[in-house]
Design an enzyme around this catalytic site. Structure first.
Site, PDB file in Angstrom:
ATOM      1  N   CYS A  66       0.862  -1.185   0.000  1.00 14.63           N
ATOM      2  CA  CYS A  66       0.000   0.000   0.000  1.00 14.63           C
ATOM      3  C   CYS A  66       0.899   1.236   0.000  1.00 14.63           C
ATOM      4  CB  CYS A  66      -0.915  -0.003   1.225  1.00 14.63           C
ATOM      5  SG  CYS A  66      -0.031   0.168   2.789  1.00 14.63           S
ATOM      6  N   HIS A  96       5.690  -5.788   8.044  1.00 16.25           N
ATOM      7  CA  HIS A  96       5.655  -7.222   8.332  1.00 16.25           C
ATOM      8  C   HIS A  96       5.955  -8.041   7.079  1.00 16.25           C
ATOM      9  CE1 HIS A  96       3.075  -6.526  12.151  1.00 16.25           C
ATOM     10  NE2 HIS A  96       4.351  -6.588  12.444  1.00 16.25           N
ATOM     11  N   CYS A 157       2.807   5.575   9.118  1.00 20.01           N
ATOM     12  CA  CYS A 157       1.781   5.786   8.092  1.00 20.01           C
ATOM     13  C   CYS A 157       0.834   6.915   8.544  1.00 20.01           C
ATOM     14  CB  CYS A 157       0.997   4.497   7.881  1.00 20.01           C
ATOM     15  SG  CYS A 157      -0.416   4.696   6.779  1.00 20.01           S
ATOM     16  N   HIS A 185      -0.103  -5.762  19.327  1.00 21.29           N
ATOM     17  CA  HIS A 185       0.364  -5.353  17.997  1.00 21.29           C
ATOM     18  C   HIS A 185       1.058  -4.002  18.113  1.00 21.29           C
ATOM     19  CE1 HIS A 185       0.210  -3.943  13.815  1.00 21.29           C
ATOM     20  NE2 HIS A 185       0.061  -5.209  13.450  1.00 21.29           N
ATOM     21  N   GLU A 187       1.179  -1.403  16.290  1.00 20.95           N
ATOM     22  CA  GLU A 187       0.368  -0.212  16.026  1.00 20.95           C
ATOM     23  C   GLU A 187      -0.546   0.116  17.205  1.00 20.95           C
ATOM     24  OE1 GLU A 187      -1.874  -0.134  12.299  1.00 20.95           O
ATOM     25  OE2 GLU A 187      -3.382   1.081  13.319  1.00 20.95           O
ATOM     26  N   CYS A 288      -8.584   2.459   7.399  1.00 23.98           N
ATOM     27  CA  CYS A 288      -7.580   2.730   6.377  1.00 23.98           C
ATOM     28  C   CYS A 288      -8.130   2.372   4.994  1.00 23.98           C
ATOM     29  CB  CYS A 288      -6.333   1.900   6.701  1.00 23.98           C
ATOM     30  SG  CYS A 288      -5.195   1.722   5.353  1.00 23.98           S
ATOM     31  N   SER A 317       1.496 -10.429  10.169  1.00 20.55           N
ATOM     32  CA  SER A 317       0.768  -9.351   9.500  1.00 20.55           C
ATOM     33  C   SER A 317      -0.727  -9.462   9.788  1.00 20.55           C
ATOM     34  CB  SER A 317       1.020  -9.406   7.988  1.00 20.55           C
ATOM     35  OG  SER A 317       0.080  -8.613   7.300  1.00 20.55           O
ATOM     36  N   ASN A 319      -3.240  -7.539   8.675  1.00 18.35           N
ATOM     37  CA  ASN A 319      -4.136  -7.401   7.515  1.00 18.35           C
ATOM     38  C   ASN A 319      -4.120  -8.638   6.646  1.00 18.35           C
ATOM     39  OD1 ASN A 319      -2.596  -6.632   4.758  1.00 18.35           O
ATOM     40  ND2 ASN A 319      -1.395  -5.859   6.478  1.00 18.35           N
ATOM     41  N   SER A 379       1.993  -5.500   3.123  1.00 16.29           N
ATOM     42  CA  SER A 379       3.449  -5.444   3.291  1.00 16.29           C
ATOM     43  C   SER A 379       4.183  -6.365   2.321  1.00 16.29           C
ATOM     44  CB  SER A 379       3.825  -5.831   4.730  1.00 16.29           C
ATOM     45  OG  SER A 379       3.312  -4.911   5.655  1.00 16.29           O
TER      46      SER A 379
END
Length: 401
Positions: A66, A96, A157, A185, A187, A288, A317, A319, A379
């Site tokens: 992304c 990741h 990000c 995580h 984030e 996002c 990861s 996502n 990623s």
């Protein structure tokens, strides 16, 4: 700690950088050769479909790197070019993906080690350059690095920064941030560090537990035990769930984040008069775009006739894991792998079943004509996807022994 004042101060420091260093052209060339693929571009040009022999590849219409990830990796490359002799650290994986992180190691970027679950910054010295990864870093880590006199390159990000701004607004109004995410995580750890009071819920089931407590009360000790790793210090469910605001880890399932937001909005409408809703509930859209696009593309893909699905991305990861969940929900045989090396043979593939350890699946590649769905997390470079597609073509073209 006044996190907003600290960030404002950091932003004005000459040792803090949130943009590249003017080496765009050289870095773009390196990233093109290392991470892009002519095969993937060819598939895109063919309406995301490529047939060779008895294999048809159906590629999701949104997948892979992304914008935020590409920006973070490019900034890390630029940092190495701009500081060729300085010691450079990164506080965590830049993204990741194992191959991208390995490339940074080969560029002599040092990774902060973790000892007994805690990051060890003891080796970081004044004058060192420290990269903050795409997921961000906690405000305490930023303060430590700033106090130590380091040059900070922040690749966080902008979508993640948007969530930080949201929890800052919650804090300003004395709302408790309900964060949809994984408590451990990177984030979510960073986001919670900017919050005042917070509670992290992993999924809709946990959110329903909290909503029920808001409406009906319950066992306070059971609540605190259940969320012992997922709430702010001193959190009290009897006191801190009167005013709540919603935030999320940007890589969670979009639909589930929306469900959780609606659940708490309806909960507060039941608990308090409608004209008092804004006094008890805040919600901002922090989903996002890239995560949403990849999940939407996956939902389109699984509605087609697919014989098996390959989901590509790092095993840590978030996502990518959610893309795998979508395939499972549609009962499509699916394999989450992080590199072409996981494909051992025509009959064996090493993969990570959802919420399980790595396993070897036998007879994963059916005989005859097949349609293989392919997607990858945000990623994952195109080159990794291309290598896996080529390997599938190669195995299917080979005559079985």
């Amino acid at each position: 700690m006044d996190t907003k004042a600290f960030k404002r101060s950091l932003n004005s420091s000459e040792n803090y950088h949130r943009k590249g260093f003017g080496h765009d052209a050289e870095v773009a060339e390196s990233m093109q050769s290392e991470y892009q693929s002519d095969l993937i571009q060819d598939i895109r040009d063919r309406a995301y479909t490529l047939k060779r022999g008895d294999v048809t590849i159906r590629l999701a219409q949104a997948f892979g790197f992304c914008w935020g990830v590409e920006r973070a990796v490019a900034m890390a490359y630029e940092t190495r070019q701009h500081f060729p002799t300085e010691r450079i650290w990164i506080t965590n994986e830049i993204i990741h993906n194992p191959s991208v992180n390995q490339k940074l190691r080969e560029m002599n970027v040092l990774f902060i080690s973790v000892i007994d679950g805690q990051k060890d910054f003891s080796g970081v010295e004044k004058g060192d350059v420290v990269i903050l990864p795409a997921f961000g870093a906690s405000v305490q880590e930023m303060q430590l690095l700033n106090d130590r006199g380091c040059t900070i390159v922040d690749t966080t990000c902008p979508w993640v920064s948007k969530v930080w701004n949201t929890v800052e607004k919650h804090k300003k109004g004395d709302y408790t941030s309900i964060i949809h995410g994984k408590y451990n995580h990177e984030e979510t750890l960073a986001t919670s560090s900017f919050a005042g009071k917070y509670l992290i819920v992993l999924n809709l089931a946990e959110a329903e537990y909290v909503a029920n407590y808001i409406l009906n009360g319950g066992d306070r000790e059971e609540f605190l035990t259940k969320f012992r790793k997922s709430c702010s210090n001193g959190f009290d469910p009897d006191r801190d769930l009167v005013q709540i605001g919603i935030a999320n880890q940007t890589t969670m399932l979009k639909g589930e984040t929306e469900q959780i937001g609606k659940l708490f909005e309806h909960t507060m409408l039941k608990k308090y008069p409608p004209n008092e809703l804004n006094q008890h509930f805040l919600s901002f859209n922090t989903i996002c775009d890239a995560t949403q696009e990849r999940q939407d593309a996956m939902f389109d893909l699984v509605k087609e006739k697919i014989d098996l699905m390959i989901v590509i991305g790092g095993y840590n990861s978030s996502n990518t894991t959610h893309l795998q969940e979508i395939a499972i929900d549609y009962n499509i045989p699916s394999y989450h792998i992080d590199s072409v090396e996981r494909i051992k043979s025509r009959t064996a593939i090493e993969h990570k079943p959802l919420n399980q350890d790595l396993a070897i699946a036998q007879n994963w590649l059916p005989d005859g004509e097949i349609v293989v769905g392919i997607t990858s997390g945000a990623s994952t470079p195109d080159k990794v996807v291309a290598d896996i597609i080529e390997r599938i073509f190669e195995l299917k073209a080979a005559v079985p022994a």
